[in-house]
Every structure is written in C-alpha cells, then in structure tokens.
Design a protein around this motif. Sequence first.
Motif, PDB file in Angstrom:
ATOM      1  N   LEU A  14      13.845 -17.657   2.177  1.00 20.09           N
ATOM      2  CA  LEU A  14      13.497 -17.141   0.976  1.00 20.09           C
ATOM      3  C   LEU A  14      14.613 -15.978   0.571  1.00 20.09           C
ATOM      4  CD1 LEU A  14       9.768 -16.159   1.992  1.00 20.09           C
ATOM      5  CD2 LEU A  14      10.469 -18.119   0.620  1.00 20.09           C
ATOM      6  N   THR A  15      14.585 -15.574  -0.705  1.00 24.22           N
ATOM      7  CA  THR A  15      15.609 -14.965  -1.261  1.00 24.22           C
ATOM      8  C   THR A  15      14.944 -13.524  -1.657  1.00 24.22           C
ATOM      9  OG1 THR A  15      17.099 -16.711  -1.902  1.00 24.22           O
ATOM     10  CG2 THR A  15      17.434 -14.637  -3.032  1.00 24.22           C
ATOM     11  N   TYR A  16      15.275 -12.435  -1.283  1.00 25.31           N
ATOM     12  CA  TYR A  16      14.702 -11.061  -1.725  1.00 25.31           C
ATOM     13  C   TYR A  16      14.882 -10.809  -3.160  1.00 25.31           C
ATOM     14  CZ  TYR A  16      13.590  -5.843  -1.587  1.00 25.31           C
ATOM     15  OH  TYR A  16      13.438  -4.790  -1.843  1.00 25.31           O
ATOM     16  N   LEU A  17      13.903 -10.289  -3.914  1.00 20.70           N
ATOM     17  CA  LEU A  17      14.106 -10.343  -5.207  1.00 20.70           C
ATOM     18  C   LEU A  17      14.009  -8.550  -5.739  1.00 20.70           C
ATOM     19  CD1 LEU A  17      11.691 -12.845  -7.040  1.00 20.70           C
ATOM     20  CD2 LEU A  17      14.125 -12.765  -7.002  1.00 20.70           C
ATOM     21  N   GLY A  18      13.292  -8.089  -4.897  1.00 20.12           N
ATOM     22  CA  GLY A  18      13.209  -6.635  -5.208  1.00 20.12           C
ATOM     23  C   GLY A  18      11.855  -6.025  -4.447  1.00 20.12           C
ATOM     24  N   ALA A  19      11.383  -4.939  -4.769  1.00 17.10           N
ATOM     25  CA  ALA A  19      10.191  -4.208  -3.983  1.00 17.10           C
ATOM     26  C   ALA A  19       9.475  -3.494  -5.250  1.00 17.10           C
ATOM     27  CB  ALA A  19      10.678  -3.450  -3.001  1.00 17.10           C
ATOM     28  N   ASP A  20       8.097  -3.477  -5.053  1.00 15.48           N
ATOM     29  CA  ASP A  20       7.187  -2.663  -6.039  1.00 15.48           C
ATOM     30  C   ASP A  20       6.481  -1.810  -5.244  1.00 15.48           C
ATOM     31  OD1 ASP A  20       5.320  -1.946  -7.764  1.00 15.48           O
ATOM     32  OD2 ASP A  20       4.209  -3.833  -7.841  1.00 15.48           O
ATOM     33  N   ASP A  21       7.086  -0.378  -5.879  1.00 16.14           N
ATOM     34  CA  ASP A  21       6.537   0.867  -5.208  1.00 16.14           C
ATOM     35  C   ASP A  21       5.102   1.379  -5.843  1.00 16.14           C
ATOM     36  OD1 ASP A  21       7.469   2.067  -7.376  1.00 16.14           O
ATOM     37  OD2 ASP A  21       8.357   3.760  -6.427  1.00 16.14           O
ATOM     38  N   LYS A  22       4.731   0.569  -6.555  1.00 15.41           N
ATOM     39  CA  LYS A  22       3.501   0.747  -7.430  1.00 15.41           C
ATOM     40  C   LYS A  22       2.183  -0.047  -7.049  1.00 15.41           C
ATOM     41  CE  LYS A  22       5.752   3.671 -10.326  1.00 15.41           C
ATOM     42  NZ  LYS A  22       6.504   4.312  -9.317  1.00 15.41           N
ATOM     43  N   ALA A  23       2.547  -0.679  -5.935  1.00 16.48           N
ATOM     44  CA  ALA A  23       1.272  -1.807  -5.678  1.00 16.48           C
ATOM     45  C   ALA A  23       0.040  -0.946  -5.179  1.00 16.48           C
ATOM     46  CB  ALA A  23       1.975  -2.601  -4.373  1.00 16.48           C
ATOM     47  N   GLY A  24      -0.010   0.231  -5.040  1.00 10.20           N
ATOM     48  CA  GLY A  24      -1.174   0.801  -4.835  1.00 10.20           C
ATOM     49  C   GLY A  24      -1.369   0.874  -3.072  1.00 10.20           C
ATOM     50  N   PRO A  25      -2.491   1.442  -2.867  1.00  7.28           N
ATOM     51  CA  PRO A  25      -2.830   1.594  -1.298  1.00  7.28           C
ATOM     52  C   PRO A  25      -2.742   0.415  -0.481  1.00  7.28           C
ATOM     53  CG  PRO A  25      -4.473   2.723  -2.540  1.00  7.28           C
ATOM     54  CD  PRO A  25      -3.648   1.801  -3.578  1.00  7.28           C
ATOM     55  N   ASN A  26      -2.405   0.231   0.696  1.00  7.61           N
ATOM     56  CA  ASN A  26      -2.959  -1.078   1.616  1.00  7.61           C
ATOM     57  C   ASN A  26      -4.020  -0.866   2.474  1.00  7.61           C
ATOM     58  OD1 ASN A  26      -1.899   0.656   3.716  1.00  7.61           O
ATOM     59  ND2 ASN A  26      -0.117  -0.449   3.920  1.00  7.61           N
ATOM     60  N   TYR A  27      -4.079  -1.408   3.566  1.00  8.61           N
ATOM     61  CA  TYR A  27      -5.184  -1.301   4.316  1.00  8.61           C
ATOM     62  C   TYR A  27      -5.233   0.105   5.140  1.00  8.61           C
ATOM     63  CZ  TYR A  27      -2.296  -1.811   8.466  1.00  8.61           C
ATOM     64  OH  TYR A  27      -1.100  -1.667   9.649  1.00  8.61           O
ATOM     65  N   THR A  28      -4.291   0.928   5.093  1.00  8.89           N
ATOM     66  CA  THR A  28      -4.397   2.252   5.674  1.00  8.89           C
ATOM     67  C   THR A  28      -4.952   3.303   4.689  1.00  8.89           C
ATOM     68  OG1 THR A  28      -2.084   3.035   4.609  1.00  8.89           O
ATOM     69  CG2 THR A  28      -2.224   1.869   6.853  1.00  8.89           C
TER      70      THR A  28
END
Length: 192
Positions: A168-182
């Motif tokens: 896979l090739t990394y495209l970037g990250a989204d820091d606005k994804a919201g809360p995860n399971y924590t």
Amino acid sequence: MLDTEALERSSVVANRDMNRERGLAAYRRELGIELPPAGSWLDLCCGTGRALLECASDARVTGVDLVAPPPHPRVEFHTASVLAWEPEEPYDLITCVHGLHYVGDKLAALTRIAAWLTPNGLFTANLDAASIEAPRPVRPLLRQAGFTYDSRRKRISLEGGRQVTFPLTYLGADDKAGPNYTGQPAVTSHYT
C-alpha cells in the motif's frame, strides 16, 4: 489530509487528555504484559516515561516521544517521531500504549518497529485497525506480515524481528476523524 510534519504539529497529536503519566499497571492492563522485561525495552510514545523510570535497572531501557522527559541516568530518552528515530541496536521488547492512534503512516511505523526487534523479541501496542483506510482490508495484510491483531482488545503484536512490507502507498492522515474507541480524538491513515 495532512503530511507527517503537519500532523505532528496538530492539536490532536499533541493531545494532553490521553494518559501521559501512565505507570507499569497501565502496561499490564492495556497490553497484557508483565514488566519489567528481561533484556532491553523500547517504549514508543512514552509520555513522561513514568513506567520506564519505575522499572529502570541494569537493563537497557529507552523511551521515545515527540516531547520526551528530562534526561535520566538509568533511562535513555529521545525526543523524536516514531517515523524518524532509529535505534542503534534491536530490542527484546517494544511497546506503544495508545501512541499509534496519533501516527500518520501507521504501516510505515509497523514496518520500522518489526525491524527493531531481536530475533526472539516481542512488540505489542494498541492499534485500532479501523483507523487505517485502504482499498483492501488491512487485517489480512497484517497477518501476512506476521502480526497478530486482537480486534476485541484493539491490540497488535509481533514475535521476532523481521523485514516487513505492505503493498500500500501512504496518502496522508486525517486529524479530524474524531474519537476512536478510547473516546479521544485520533488520526485516520489513508492508503492506496
């Protein structure tokens, strides 16, 4: 989407609500391992390094974090990104409690970590596979690379150092994804 440099300056990655003061009990609870380890221990995203200081002895103990604690005579602390730091020697144990939630290129981090283990070493960390967006399911790719993923506990592990690649090739990250399971805001990694 953000590149690695912009992501590391993000307020989500600099999250002060996540437990950065965690002690050894948190490692037992979150990762299901007993500490202190025999041999060398590398803790990624170590926070204040409290757990490392609790069990530092004659063993080689290292902590890496974007904001590392002050120097200590029994623990080697490094202020660096998991994606930039390089160890001088492999480790018998590598841990990362909740830190991978804030890494952009999670698969690159896993690739690097796999190469940092001794032949009989153990890596264990919290990882939410749902935070990796890819055109094909990531769990089979993790298994093919030798990782074990516990979807109930959101825990990833690897026994024995090795070279790992992901198709896979990394495209970037989204820091606005919201809360995860924590319940804390986290970062979603995007791949093609």
